[in-house]
Design a protein around this motif. Structure first.
Motif, PDB file in Angstrom:
ATOM      1  N   ARG A  18       0.831  -1.208   0.000  1.00 19.98           N
ATOM      2  CA  ARG A  18       0.000   0.000   0.000  1.00 19.98           C
ATOM      3  C   ARG A  18       0.862   1.254   0.000  1.00 19.98           C
ATOM      4  N   ALA A  19       1.817   1.290   0.901  1.00 20.41           N
ATOM      5  CA  ALA A  19       2.679   2.473   1.001  1.00 20.41           C
ATOM      6  C   ALA A  19       3.499   2.652  -0.276  1.00 20.41           C
ATOM      7  N   GLN A  20       3.974   1.564  -0.821  1.00 19.19           N
ATOM      8  CA  GLN A  20       4.763   1.623  -2.055  1.00 19.19           C
ATOM      9  C   GLN A  20       3.922   2.234  -3.181  1.00 19.19           C
ATOM     10  N   SER A  21       2.713   1.748  -3.354  1.00 19.64           N
ATOM     11  CA  SER A  21       1.825   2.261  -4.395  1.00 19.64           C
ATOM     12  C   SER A  21       1.453   3.719  -4.136  1.00 19.64           C
ATOM     13  N   GLU A  22       1.135   4.018  -2.891  1.00 22.82           N
ATOM     14  CA  GLU A  22       0.767   5.382  -2.528  1.00 22.82           C
ATOM     15  C   GLU A  22       1.939   6.336  -2.716  1.00 22.82           C
ATOM     16  N   PHE A  23       3.134   5.867  -2.451  1.00 18.88           N
ATOM     17  CA  PHE A  23       4.318   6.707  -2.632  1.00 18.88           C
ATOM     18  C   PHE A  23       4.449   7.135  -4.093  1.00 18.88           C
ATOM     19  N   HIS A  24       4.216   6.216  -5.006  1.00 14.35           N
ATOM     20  CA  HIS A  24       4.298   6.569  -6.432  1.00 14.35           C
ATOM     21  C   HIS A  24       3.210   7.576  -6.819  1.00 14.35           C
ATOM     22  N   ARG A  25       2.032   7.463  -6.222  1.00 15.74           N
ATOM     23  CA  ARG A  25       0.978   8.461  -6.475  1.00 15.74           C
ATOM     24  C   ARG A  25       1.395   9.835  -5.945  1.00 15.74           C
ATOM     25  N   VAL A 107      20.703  12.979  -3.505  1.00 15.02           N
ATOM     26  CA  VAL A 107      21.115  11.732  -4.164  1.00 15.02           C
ATOM     27  C   VAL A 107      19.876  10.939  -4.581  1.00 15.02           C
ATOM     28  N   TYR A 108      19.026  10.652  -3.599  1.00 20.40           N
ATOM     29  CA  TYR A 108      17.771   9.945  -3.880  1.00 20.40           C
ATOM     30  C   TYR A 108      16.696  11.004  -4.104  1.00 20.40           C
ATOM     31  N   ASN A 109      16.844  11.718  -5.197  1.00 23.63           N
ATOM     32  CA  ASN A 109      15.949  12.829  -5.493  1.00 23.63           C
ATOM     33  C   ASN A 109      14.688  12.322  -6.188  1.00 23.63           C
ATOM     34  N   ARG A 110      13.918  13.241  -6.710  1.00 24.18           N
ATOM     35  CA  ARG A 110      12.631  12.908  -7.337  1.00 24.18           C
ATOM     36  C   ARG A 110      12.757  11.880  -8.445  1.00 24.18           C
ATOM     37  N   ARG A 111      13.902  11.800  -9.087  1.00 14.42           N
ATOM     38  CA  ARG A 111      14.095  10.844 -10.188  1.00 14.42           C
ATOM     39  C   ARG A 111      14.508   9.454  -9.692  1.00 14.42           C
ATOM     40  N   ARG A 112      14.989   9.349  -8.468  1.00 12.87           N
ATOM     41  CA  ARG A 112      15.521   8.072  -7.987  1.00 12.87           C
ATOM     42  C   ARG A 112      14.774   7.483  -6.791  1.00 12.87           C
ATOM     43  N   MET A 113      14.020   8.306  -6.059  1.00  2.00           N
ATOM     44  CA  MET A 113      13.453   7.794  -4.812  1.00  2.00           C
ATOM     45  C   MET A 113      12.331   6.783  -5.021  1.00  2.00           C
ATOM     46  N   GLY A 114      11.610   6.856  -6.131  1.00  2.00           N
ATOM     47  CA  GLY A 114      10.569   5.863  -6.388  1.00  2.00           C
ATOM     48  C   GLY A 114      11.163   4.476  -6.557  1.00  2.00           C
ATOM     49  N   ALA A 115      12.242   4.390  -7.319  1.00  3.39           N
ATOM     50  CA  ALA A 115      12.914   3.100  -7.521  1.00  3.39           C
ATOM     51  C   ALA A 115      13.524   2.596  -6.212  1.00  3.39           C
ATOM     52  N   LYS A 116      14.046   3.501  -5.396  1.00  2.00           N
ATOM     53  CA  LYS A 116      14.597   3.098  -4.102  1.00  2.00           C
ATOM     54  C   LYS A 116      13.495   2.538  -3.217  1.00  2.00           C
ATOM     55  N   MET A 117      12.350   3.193  -3.192  1.00  4.21           N
ATOM     56  CA  MET A 117      11.219   2.691  -2.405  1.00  4.21           C
ATOM     57  C   MET A 117      10.827   1.290  -2.889  1.00  4.21           C
ATOM     58  N   ASP A 118      10.795   1.092  -4.188  1.00  5.59           N
ATOM     59  CA  ASP A 118      10.428  -0.222  -4.730  1.00  5.59           C
ATOM     60  C   ASP A 118      11.410  -1.303  -4.279  1.00  5.59           C
ATOM     61  N   ARG A 119      12.700  -1.002  -4.352  1.00  6.70           N
ATOM     62  CA  ARG A 119      13.709  -1.992  -3.954  1.00  6.70           C
ATOM     63  C   ARG A 119      13.640  -2.313  -2.471  1.00  6.70           C
ATOM     64  N   VAL A 120      13.482  -1.291  -1.654  1.00  6.31           N
ATOM     65  CA  VAL A 120      13.453  -1.500  -0.205  1.00  6.31           C
ATOM     66  C   VAL A 120      12.185  -2.251   0.200  1.00  6.31           C
ATOM     67  N   ALA A 121      11.044  -1.864  -0.345  1.00  6.95           N
ATOM     68  CA  ALA A 121       9.789  -2.556  -0.007  1.00  6.95           C
ATOM     69  C   ALA A 121       9.853  -4.018  -0.434  1.00  6.95           C
TER      70      ALA A 121
END
Length: 180
Positions: A18-25, A107-121
């Motif tokens: 849920r959080a992962q999906s919501e983060f991308h929104r 470093v984990y800016n707007r272009r990279r933080m979504g992918a980081k969230m996906d990997r960590v989740a």
């Protein structure tokens, strides 16, 4: 000894998803509204910095899992002393937490933080699926001054549940336009 409750891994995994999906929104909404540099509600961070901090909550859990697994095997007085020492260091922790999130958002800016969230989740879901019930019931005293969601004693199950609480709290502080 008190009876242990059954642990529902599906509930925890669902919350991670849920959080992962919501983060991308939230990322998409920040982009649509051009709200990256806008100040948040109740913090000194910008939306971009706070969004990183929300991901960081999940990153921290990866380290807390290791810490609980180690400290839960030590004598109680050691883990209590460790939590007390961390509580004593809460002031510098908060400063480091603030400035660290400011710097890391570069470093984990707007272009990279979504992918980081996906990997960590994904990593947390994999780890959760491999944990035994016995391990999920193990715990240790925690530094309650470090975070409002830390309790005096937290189990590994509590640690897996923590980032969703942290996420939801900070989500309310974002200033990124209407809920579209």
């Amino acid at each position: 000894m008190a009876a242990r409750h059954a642990i529902d891994r599906a509930v925890i995994a669902t919350d991670l998803a849920r959080a992962q999906s919501e983060f991308h929104r939230l990322l998409a909404r920040a982009e649509r509204h051009g709200a990256w540099d806008q100040r948040t509600n109740g913090t000194h961070w910008t939306n971009e910095q706070l969004l990183f901090h929300m991901v960081f909550g999940y990153m921290v859990v990866q380290r807390l899992l290791i810490l609980v697994k180690i400290m839960s095997r030590l004598p109680d007085r050691i883990s209590r002393g460790f939590a007390a020492a961390l509580n004593a260091a809460s002031r510098p922790f908060h400063v480091i937490n603030y400035y660290g999130s400011c710097a890391a958002a570069r470093v984990y800016n707007r272009r990279r933080m979504g992918a980081k969230m996906d990997r960590v989740a994904a990593a947390l879901k994999r780890k959760l699926s491999r944990e035994s019930d016995e391990m999920l019931h193990r715990g240790m005293p925690f530094p309650t001054r470090w975070d409002p969601f830390f309790k005096d004693y937290m189990t590994l199950e509590d640690i897996y549940c923590y980032p969703g609480q942290h996420f939801d709290f900070h989500k309310r502080q974002l200033a990124i336009g209407s809920c579209d």
